[in-house]
Design a protein around this motif. Structure first.
Motif, short mmCIF file in Angstrom:
data_model
loop_
_atom_site.label_atom_id
_atom_site.label_comp_id
_atom_site.label_asym_id
_atom_site.label_seq_id
_atom_site.Cartn_x
_atom_site.Cartn_y
_atom_site.Cartn_z
N GLU A 172 -31.96 -45.72 24.06
CA GLU A 172 -32.83 -46.64 23.32
C GLU A 172 -32.04 -47.35 22.23
N ASP A 173 -31.26 -46.60 21.46
CA ASP A 173 -30.51 -47.19 20.35
C ASP A 173 -29.30 -48.00 20.84
N ILE A 174 -28.62 -47.51 21.87
CA ILE A 174 -27.46 -48.23 22.39
C ILE A 174 -27.88 -49.60 22.91
N ALA A 175 -28.99 -49.65 23.62
CA ALA A 175 -29.47 -50.93 24.17
C ALA A 175 -29.76 -51.93 23.06
N LEU A 176 -30.37 -51.46 21.99
CA LEU A 176 -30.72 -52.34 20.87
C LEU A 176 -29.48 -52.83 20.14
N GLY A 177 -28.57 -51.91 19.83
CA GLY A 177 -27.35 -52.30 19.12
C GLY A 177 -26.42 -53.15 19.95
N ALA A 178 -26.31 -52.85 21.24
CA ALA A 178 -25.45 -53.64 22.12
C ALA A 178 -26.00 -55.05 22.31
N ALA A 179 -27.33 -55.19 22.29
CA ALA A 179 -27.92 -56.52 22.40
C ALA A 179 -27.53 -57.37 21.19
N PRO A 182 -32.16 -56.62 26.93
CA PRO A 182 -31.97 -55.19 26.72
C PRO A 182 -33.08 -54.35 27.34
N TYR A 183 -34.27 -54.92 27.49
CA TYR A 183 -35.37 -54.16 28.10
C TYR A 183 -35.08 -53.88 29.57
N VAL A 184 -34.59 -54.91 30.28
CA VAL A 184 -34.25 -54.72 31.70
C VAL A 184 -33.13 -53.71 31.85
N GLY A 185 -32.06 -53.87 31.05
CA GLY A 185 -30.94 -52.93 31.14
C GLY A 185 -31.35 -51.52 30.79
N LYS A 186 -32.19 -51.40 29.77
CA LYS A 186 -32.64 -50.07 29.33
C LYS A 186 -33.43 -49.36 30.42
N LEU A 187 -34.28 -50.08 31.12
CA LEU A 187 -35.06 -49.47 32.20
C LEU A 187 -34.16 -48.91 33.29
N VAL A 188 -33.10 -49.65 33.63
CA VAL A 188 -32.16 -49.19 34.66
C VAL A 188 -31.48 -47.90 34.22
N GLY A 192 -33.15 -57.96 40.15
CA GLY A 192 -32.98 -56.51 40.02
C GLY A 192 -31.73 -55.97 40.70
N ILE A 193 -31.63 -54.65 40.69
CA ILE A 193 -30.50 -53.93 41.28
C ILE A 193 -31.04 -52.98 42.33
N GLY A 194 -30.44 -52.98 43.51
CA GLY A 194 -30.96 -52.20 44.62
C GLY A 194 -30.82 -50.70 44.46
#
Length: 366
Positions: A10-17, A27-33, A74-76
């Protein structure tokens, strides 16, 4: 060595964005993956670069293409294994670890998902310290490291390995295939020895992203300072402008998102105007007709209330944002770095002037 689980993601996605400088995807899409992979397969081991043997094969893994398309396509789910098998067969040895190629909402997350699903460690390093739109734009290029053999695959199972004469040729050929595959693909490139990675990678990018994300999440838990002052202090940012988005010009061309966001000043900036030009990432910031920041320094738009980063594909009319600048990794300020990612490469008619020189008032000031 430590592990990355759900709370860390959760935090990595926010900071990396934030470090993505407007690019790097939603970041929401990446975080879900990443969350899906870790919940299903368990946490990922994060290695300090010094924990990687010098002769180990380490490979960046990423999404290539326009971030807006990834949100639709998306990603398969089988791409990571195909990339691992292709590269391992090519070298006759197994990949020891993955690492991110850049910071950003998507490309910081896909390596975590890949490591979780394949049981590999992740290295706390990348090749940019931010995000850039073209694949030759990495610190590894400055070190004379080849982008190829580059493995590419799409969600349908189409795959190819490129062997190219320059990293710019890798970009040209891979971009053409990316367009044929629908505008976004999964790739692994810049295969490195542990020694090469230690020499040229931007270290501790995952840890920095996590700390930034945690600080943004708790930005209002401060005493004696406004949330904005607190945000600028912990993120080491330079305040460039605050305003309301009054126009967004955007087009997708050649697997890139091109555009310009126009801002009308609010608060102490009332009566002033600014705009940001972008190609996936923000490239130049102009206030009242004067350039206040350019690539390779980071130009970021964050929500004026929550300080959460606003990516270029999420820019909307009426949104109030704070425009913030950040110093880039020192290697980008060398002649070789500026040749790759300086303003001249993107057609911005100005010499590169370091952010802190343009913002002579210091952190938090124009």
């Amino acid at each position: 060595m430590r592990t990355i689980g759900v709370s860390e993601i959760e935090d990595i996605a926010l900071g990396a964005a934030l470090l993505g400088a407007g690019g790097g995807g939603d970041p929401y899409v990446g975080k879900l993956v990443a969350l899906g992979a870790v919940r299903e397969c368990g946490p990922v081991t994060l290695l300090d670069p010094e924990e990687v043997p010098d002769d180990a094969l380490v490979v960046p893994i990423a999404m290539m293409g326009a971030p807006t398309i990834l949100g639709e396509k998306g990603i398969g789910g089988e791409e990571y294994q195909r990339l691992f098998d292709m590269v391992s067969r090519f070298f006759g040895k197994k990949i020891f670890a993955f690492l991110p190629i850049e910071a950003g909402g998507v490309n910081s997350m896909l390596p975590i998902a890949a490591c979780a699903r394949l049981g590999l460690p992740l290295v706390d390093a990348d090749g940019m310290g931010r995000a850039f739109p073209e694949l030759q734009m990495v610190t590894f290029t400055i070190g004379g490291i080849s982008a190829s053999p580059m493995a590419l695959t799409d969600e349908k199972g189409n795959s190819v390995i490129f062997e190219t004469i320059t990293n710019k040729w890798t970009e040209e050929l891979a971009r053409a295939v990316t367009m044929s595959c629908g505008g976004s693909v999964s790739v692994s490139l810049y295969p490195l020895t542990g020694a090469q990675m230690k020499a040229y990678a931007v270290r501790n990018i995952v840890t920095r992203s996590e700390r930034l994300g945690a600080a943004i999440r708790t930005v209002k838990d401060c005493e004696g300072r406004t949330p904005e002052e607190h945000f600028l202090e912990f993120s080491e940012g330079y305040r460039l402008f605050k305003g309301k988005i009054v126009d967004v010009l955007r087009e997708t061309n050649g697997a890139f998102n091109f555009g310009k966001a126009v801002l009308e000043g609010v608060g102490e900036y009332k009566g002033r105007a600014a705009f940001v030009r972008f190609q996936n990432e923000n490239l130049a910031a102009v206030v009242d007709g004067e350039i206040v920041a350019t690539t390779p320094d980071l130009i970021c738009l964050v929500d004026a209330e929550t300080f959460k980063p606003v990516t270029t594909d999420a820019l909307k009319y009426g949104k109030r944002v704070l425009m913030v600048g950040y110093r880039c990794f020192d290697l980008w300020r060398t002649p070789a770095g500026l040749e790759l990612v300086g303003p001249g490469y993107f057609g911005i008619e100005t010499d590169y002037i370091p952010l802190e020189e343009r913002c002579k008032g210091g952190k938090g000031h124009v």
